[in-house]
Design a protein around this motif. Structure first.
Motif, PDB file in Angstrom:
ATOM      1  N   UNK A 150      39.873  49.777  27.914  1.00 23.97           N
ATOM      2  CA  UNK A 150      40.237  48.358  27.977  1.00 23.97           C
ATOM      3  C   UNK A 150      41.020  48.057  29.244  1.00 23.97           C
ATOM      4  N   UNK A 151      41.725  49.041  29.742  1.00 25.28           N
ATOM      5  CA  UNK A 151      42.522  48.848  30.948  1.00 25.28           C
ATOM      6  C   UNK A 151      41.712  48.839  32.230  1.00 25.28           C
ATOM      7  N   UNK A 152      40.480  49.318  32.193  1.00 28.02           N
ATOM      8  CA  UNK A 152      39.666  49.340  33.412  1.00 28.02           C
ATOM      9  C   UNK A 152      38.557  48.292  33.401  1.00 28.02           C
ATOM     10  N   UNK A 153      38.710  47.284  32.595  1.00 21.95           N
ATOM     11  CA  UNK A 153      37.668  46.255  32.536  1.00 21.95           C
ATOM     12  C   UNK A 153      37.624  45.392  33.793  1.00 21.95           C
ATOM     13  N   UNK A 154      38.627  45.461  34.626  1.00 23.61           N
ATOM     14  CA  UNK A 154      38.599  44.718  35.892  1.00 23.61           C
ATOM     15  C   UNK A 154      37.713  45.405  36.916  1.00 23.61           C
ATOM     16  N   UNK A 155      37.499  46.677  36.738  1.00 19.33           N
ATOM     17  CA  UNK A 155      36.669  47.422  37.674  1.00 19.33           C
ATOM     18  C   UNK A 155      35.196  47.222  37.334  1.00 19.33           C
ATOM     19  N   UNK A 156      34.367  47.520  38.329  1.00 16.88           N
ATOM     20  CA  UNK A 156      32.937  47.299  38.155  1.00 16.88           C
ATOM     21  C   UNK A 156      32.342  48.209  37.082  1.00 16.88           C
ATOM     22  N   UNK A 157      32.832  49.437  36.972  1.00 14.23           N
ATOM     23  CA  UNK A 157      32.297  50.380  35.989  1.00 14.23           C
ATOM     24  C   UNK A 157      32.908  50.208  34.610  1.00 14.23           C
ATOM     25  N   UNK A 158      33.832  49.300  34.458  1.00 11.38           N
ATOM     26  CA  UNK A 158      34.500  49.121  33.178  1.00 11.38           C
ATOM     27  C   UNK A 158      33.559  48.750  32.054  1.00 11.38           C
ATOM     28  N   UNK A 159      32.635  47.841  32.322  1.00  4.16           N
ATOM     29  CA  UNK A 159      31.687  47.437  31.282  1.00  4.16           C
ATOM     30  C   UNK A 159      30.730  48.560  30.920  1.00  4.16           C
ATOM     31  N   UNK A 160      30.340  49.362  31.891  1.00  3.58           N
ATOM     32  CA  UNK A 160      29.445  50.485  31.614  1.00  3.58           C
ATOM     33  C   UNK A 160      30.145  51.504  30.724  1.00  3.58           C
ATOM     34  N   UNK A 161      31.395  51.800  31.029  1.00  4.64           N
ATOM     35  CA  UNK A 161      32.156  52.754  30.223  1.00  4.64           C
ATOM     36  C   UNK A 161      32.391  52.196  28.819  1.00  4.64           C
ATOM     37  N   UNK A 196      28.002  40.835  26.318  1.00  2.00           N
ATOM     38  CA  UNK A 196      27.145  41.164  27.453  1.00  2.00           C
ATOM     39  C   UNK A 196      26.089  40.089  27.690  1.00  2.00           C
ATOM     40  N   UNK A 197      25.561  39.533  26.612  1.00  2.00           N
ATOM     41  CA  UNK A 197      24.568  38.464  26.745  1.00  2.00           C
ATOM     42  C   UNK A 197      25.189  37.217  27.372  1.00  2.00           C
ATOM     43  N   UNK A 198      26.386  36.865  26.964  1.00  2.00           N
ATOM     44  CA  UNK A 198      27.070  35.712  27.555  1.00  2.00           C
ATOM     45  C   UNK A 198      27.365  35.979  29.027  1.00  2.00           C
ATOM     46  N   UNK A 199      27.749  37.214  29.343  1.00  2.00           N
ATOM     47  CA  UNK A 199      28.004  37.567  30.747  1.00  2.00           C
ATOM     48  C   UNK A 199      26.738  37.412  31.576  1.00  2.00           C
ATOM     49  N   UNK A 200      25.611  37.817  31.013  1.00  2.00           N
ATOM     50  CA  UNK A 200      24.339  37.686  31.725  1.00  2.00           C
ATOM     51  C   UNK A 200      23.992  36.219  31.961  1.00  2.00           C
ATOM     52  N   UNK A 201      24.234  35.382  30.968  1.00  2.00           N
ATOM     53  CA  UNK A 201      23.930  33.953  31.111  1.00  2.00           C
ATOM     54  C   UNK A 201      24.851  33.271  32.115  1.00  2.00           C
ATOM     55  N   UNK A 202      26.136  33.620  32.093  1.00  5.77           N
ATOM     56  CA  UNK A 202      27.088  32.942  32.964  1.00  5.77           C
ATOM     57  C   UNK A 202      27.120  33.499  34.382  1.00  5.77           C
ATOM     58  N   UNK A 203      26.931  34.813  34.516  1.00  7.23           N
ATOM     59  CA  UNK A 203      27.096  35.444  35.824  1.00  7.23           C
ATOM     60  C   UNK A 203      25.798  35.980  36.409  1.00  7.23           C
ATOM     61  N   UNK A 252      34.191  35.597  35.215  1.00  2.00           N
ATOM     62  CA  UNK A 252      34.194  37.056  35.187  1.00  2.00           C
ATOM     63  C   UNK A 252      35.514  37.616  34.687  1.00  2.00           C
ATOM     64  N   UNK A 253      36.608  37.007  35.115  1.00  2.28           N
ATOM     65  CA  UNK A 253      37.919  37.447  34.633  1.00  2.28           C
ATOM     66  C   UNK A 253      38.084  37.177  33.144  1.00  2.28           C
ATOM     67  N   UNK A 254      37.637  36.026  32.702  1.00  2.86           N
ATOM     68  CA  UNK A 254      37.749  35.688  31.281  1.00  2.86           C
ATOM     69  C   UNK A 254      36.919  36.642  30.423  1.00  2.86           C
ATOM     70  N   UNK A 255      35.712  36.954  30.871  1.00  2.00           N
ATOM     71  CA  UNK A 255      34.866  37.867  30.109  1.00  2.00           C
ATOM     72  C   UNK A 255      35.414  39.287  30.156  1.00  2.00           C
ATOM     73  N   UNK A 256      36.042  39.669  31.265  1.00  2.00           N
ATOM     74  CA  UNK A 256      36.691  40.981  31.334  1.00  2.00           C
ATOM     75  C   UNK A 256      37.858  41.074  30.369  1.00  2.00           C
ATOM     76  N   UNK A 257      38.599  39.987  30.245  1.00  2.00           N
ATOM     77  CA  UNK A 257      39.698  39.956  29.281  1.00  2.00           C
ATOM     78  C   UNK A 257      39.206  40.035  27.854  1.00  2.00           C
ATOM     79  N   UNK A 258      38.097  39.370  27.574  1.00  2.65           N
ATOM     80  CA  UNK A 258      37.522  39.439  26.232  1.00  2.65           C
ATOM     81  C   UNK A 258      37.031  40.850  25.927  1.00  2.65           C
ATOM     82  N   UNK A 259      36.411  41.500  26.920  1.00  2.00           N
ATOM     83  CA  UNK A 259      35.944  42.870  26.730  1.00  2.00           C
ATOM     84  C   UNK A 259      37.116  43.806  26.476  1.00  2.00           C
ATOM     85  N   UNK A 260      38.204  43.627  27.215  1.00  4.04           N
ATOM     86  CA  UNK A 260      39.384  44.458  27.018  1.00  4.04           C
ATOM     87  C   UNK A 260      39.961  44.258  25.621  1.00  4.04           C
ATOM     88  N   UNK A 261      40.007  43.028  25.168  1.00  2.50           N
ATOM     89  CA  UNK A 261      40.535  42.747  23.828  1.00  2.50           C
ATOM     90  C   UNK A 261      39.667  43.388  22.745  1.00  2.50           C
TER      91      UNK A 261
END
Length: 132
Positions: A60-71, A104-111, A10-19
């Motif tokens: 990109x700075x709020x990708x650690x939060x739960x709503x970060x991906x939605x935003x 998002x698809x990779x996140x769904x498969x992994x998490x 989850x942390x790795x995918x959050x970092x990728x989303x932020x990047x």
């Protein structure tokens, strides 16, 4: 396929989303340079582009939060809409949207969920029930 360590994944995918969001913000900052000589760069267009770039970088700075991906997902729509200002952004924005959907698809498969919290199976859960 599930991740063996969902918290780390989850942390790795959050970092990728932020990047990705930072790269999108940088790409939006190149749009004024592209449209100024041909279509003219008015105050409204410049303001819209600068606000969008700022929102992408802030998201990109709020990708650690739960709503970060939605935003971040919601910001993909105005990114793609920059194609209305210059045709090249249909391609660039479309490429970023496809990368975001792939993430998002990779996140769904992994998490197990695209937008949900990272769930970790408890050590004493014999039935495999997940806890957050």
């Amino acid at each position: 396929m599930r991740a063996t360590d969902p918290v780390r994944a989850g942390r790795a995918l959050g970092g990728a989303a932020a990047a990705i969001l930072v790269l999108e913000g940088i790409a939006v900052l190149f749009v004024p340079r592209g449209i100024a000589p041909t279509e003219g760069l008015g105050a409204f267009r410049l303001t819209v582009l600068l606000v969008l770039a700022l929102l992408l970088v802030l998201a990109s700075g709020i990708q650690r939060r739960e709503r970060g991906l939605v935003i971040g997902t919601a910001l993909q729509v105005p990114l793609l809409a920059t194609g209305l200002m210059t045709g090249a952004m249909w391609f660039v924005g479309g490429a970023f949207v496809l990368i975001w959907l792939y993430l998002l698809q990779i996140r769904k498969e992994l998490l197990g969920s695209m937008f949900g919290p990272v769930t970790v199976p408890g050590p004493d859960d014999a039935d495999g029930a997940a806890t957050t």
